[in-house]
Design a protein around this motif. Structure first.
Motif, PDB file in Angstrom:
ATOM      1  N   ASP A  20       0.837  -1.200   0.000  1.00  0.00           N
ATOM      2  CA  ASP A  20       0.000   0.000   0.000  1.00  0.00           C
ATOM      3  C   ASP A  20       0.874   1.253   0.000  1.00  0.00           C
ATOM      4  O   ASP A  20       2.103   1.178  -0.002  1.00  0.00           O
ATOM      5  CB  ASP A  20      -0.995  -0.019   1.159  1.00  0.00           C
ATOM      6  N   CYS A  75       3.232  -0.836   3.556  1.00  0.00           N
ATOM      7  CA  CYS A  75       2.818  -2.080   4.214  1.00  0.00           C
ATOM      8  C   CYS A  75       2.577  -3.151   3.154  1.00  0.00           C
ATOM      9  O   CYS A  75       2.085  -2.857   2.067  1.00  0.00           O
ATOM     10  CB  CYS A  75       1.520  -1.884   4.988  1.00  0.00           C
ATOM     11  N   ASP A 117       0.445  -6.525   2.235  1.00  0.00           N
ATOM     12  CA  ASP A 117      -0.747  -7.307   2.568  1.00  0.00           C
ATOM     13  C   ASP A 117      -0.664  -8.644   1.841  1.00  0.00           C
ATOM     14  O   ASP A 117      -0.484  -8.679   0.624  1.00  0.00           O
ATOM     15  CB  ASP A 117      -2.017  -6.568   2.153  1.00  0.00           C
ATOM     16  N   GLU A 177      -2.569 -12.554   1.629  1.00  0.00           N
ATOM     17  CA  GLU A 177      -3.721 -13.376   1.974  1.00  0.00           C
ATOM     18  C   GLU A 177      -3.482 -14.786   1.448  1.00  0.00           C
ATOM     19  O   GLU A 177      -3.140 -14.966   0.280  1.00  0.00           O
ATOM     20  CB  GLU A 177      -4.981 -12.786   1.358  1.00  0.00           C
ATOM     21  N   GLY A 233      -5.227 -13.446   6.612  1.00  0.00           N
ATOM     22  CA  GLY A 233      -4.891 -12.161   6.041  1.00  0.00           C
ATOM     23  C   GLY A 233      -3.830 -11.534   6.924  1.00  0.00           C
ATOM     24  O   GLY A 233      -3.970 -11.539   8.148  1.00  0.00           O
ATOM     25  N   THR A 234      -2.760 -11.033   6.331  1.00  0.00           N
ATOM     26  CA  THR A 234      -1.699 -10.422   7.128  1.00  0.00           C
ATOM     27  C   THR A 234      -1.335  -9.055   6.565  1.00  0.00           C
ATOM     28  O   THR A 234      -1.440  -8.805   5.369  1.00  0.00           O
ATOM     29  CB  THR A 234      -0.415 -11.284   7.156  1.00  0.00           C
ATOM     30  N   ARG A 235      -0.898  -8.195   7.459  1.00  0.00           N
ATOM     31  CA  ARG A 235      -0.303  -6.916   7.079  1.00  0.00           C
ATOM     32  C   ARG A 235       1.032  -6.860   7.797  1.00  0.00           C
ATOM     33  O   ARG A 235       1.116  -7.081   8.996  1.00  0.00           O
ATOM     34  CB  ARG A 235      -1.174  -5.749   7.484  1.00  0.00           C
ATOM     35  N   GLN A 293     -10.767  -7.158   5.610  1.00  0.00           N
ATOM     36  CA  GLN A 293     -10.032  -6.155   4.848  1.00  0.00           C
ATOM     37  C   GLN A 293     -10.032  -4.807   5.565  1.00  0.00           C
ATOM     38  O   GLN A 293      -9.014  -4.108   5.593  1.00  0.00           O
ATOM     39  CB  GLN A 293     -10.604  -6.020   3.430  1.00  0.00           C
ATOM     40  N   ILE A 346      -7.508  -5.094   8.407  1.00  0.00           N
ATOM     41  CA  ILE A 346      -6.131  -5.103   7.901  1.00  0.00           C
ATOM     42  C   ILE A 346      -5.724  -3.695   7.459  1.00  0.00           C
ATOM     43  O   ILE A 346      -4.643  -3.219   7.794  1.00  0.00           O
ATOM     44  CB  ILE A 346      -5.978  -6.124   6.755  1.00  0.00           C
ATOM     45  N   LYS A 347      -6.587  -3.019   6.730  1.00  0.00           N
ATOM     46  CA  LYS A 347      -6.262  -1.675   6.229  1.00  0.00           C
ATOM     47  C   LYS A 347      -6.094  -0.666   7.365  1.00  0.00           C
ATOM     48  O   LYS A 347      -5.384   0.322   7.223  1.00  0.00           O
ATOM     49  CB  LYS A 347      -7.333  -1.176   5.265  1.00  0.00           C
ATOM     50  N   ARG A 352      -1.754   0.350  10.506  1.00  0.00           N
ATOM     51  CA  ARG A 352      -0.762   1.053   9.711  1.00  0.00           C
ATOM     52  C   ARG A 352       0.209   1.823  10.605  1.00  0.00           C
ATOM     53  O   ARG A 352      -0.109   2.131  11.730  1.00  0.00           O
ATOM     54  CB  ARG A 352      -1.387   1.981   8.693  1.00  0.00           C
TER      55      ARG A 352
END
Length: 116
Positions: A55, A59, A61, A63, A76-78, A107, A110-111, A114
């Motif tokens: 992003d 970061c 992301d 999945e 799901g990972t960040r 989502q 995850i978003k 940050r």
């Protein structure tokens, strides 16, 4: 709504690199995550669910789906690095319960994770 089988965790570890890019591209980091997961005891197969992305904040992301003796699960990972620390958010859901509503929820979570 039934939310069993849905977990979220954050790990923070000191690292010697300044940026996640020093660790690799999103695809290279995803390959490392998949390899680590498939080497866990009781895991039979791991596949990427989507192409890994970076992003605007730097970061990554990732999945993926893990199939093992405890069932099929969606992760799901960040992942990002800031001030000498590696931050990893992991969200896990049973694959059978990963519908459109769950995907939107995951989502959004995850978003929201940050660097400050």
């Amino acid at each position: 709504p039934d939310v069993r089988g849905y977990t979220l965790g954050v790990t923070v570890d000191p690292v010697r690199i300044a940026s996640i890019k020093d660790f690799g591209t999103p695809e290279q980091v995803a390959a490392r995550v998949v390899t680590a997961e498939v080497n866990r005891d009781g895991v039979f197969q791991v596949t990427l669910a989507k192409d890994p992305v970076e992003d605007s904040a730097g970061c990554y992301d990732i999945e993926y789906i893990s199939d093992g003796k405890r069932g099929k699960k969606r992760f799901g990972t960040r992942i990002y690095i800031q001030d000498g620390f590696l931050y990893v958010l992991t969200v896990q859901s049973k694959e059978a319960e990963f519908d459109e509503a769950r995907e939107k929820e995951v989502q959004a979570c995850i978003k929201s994770f940050r660097p400050l």
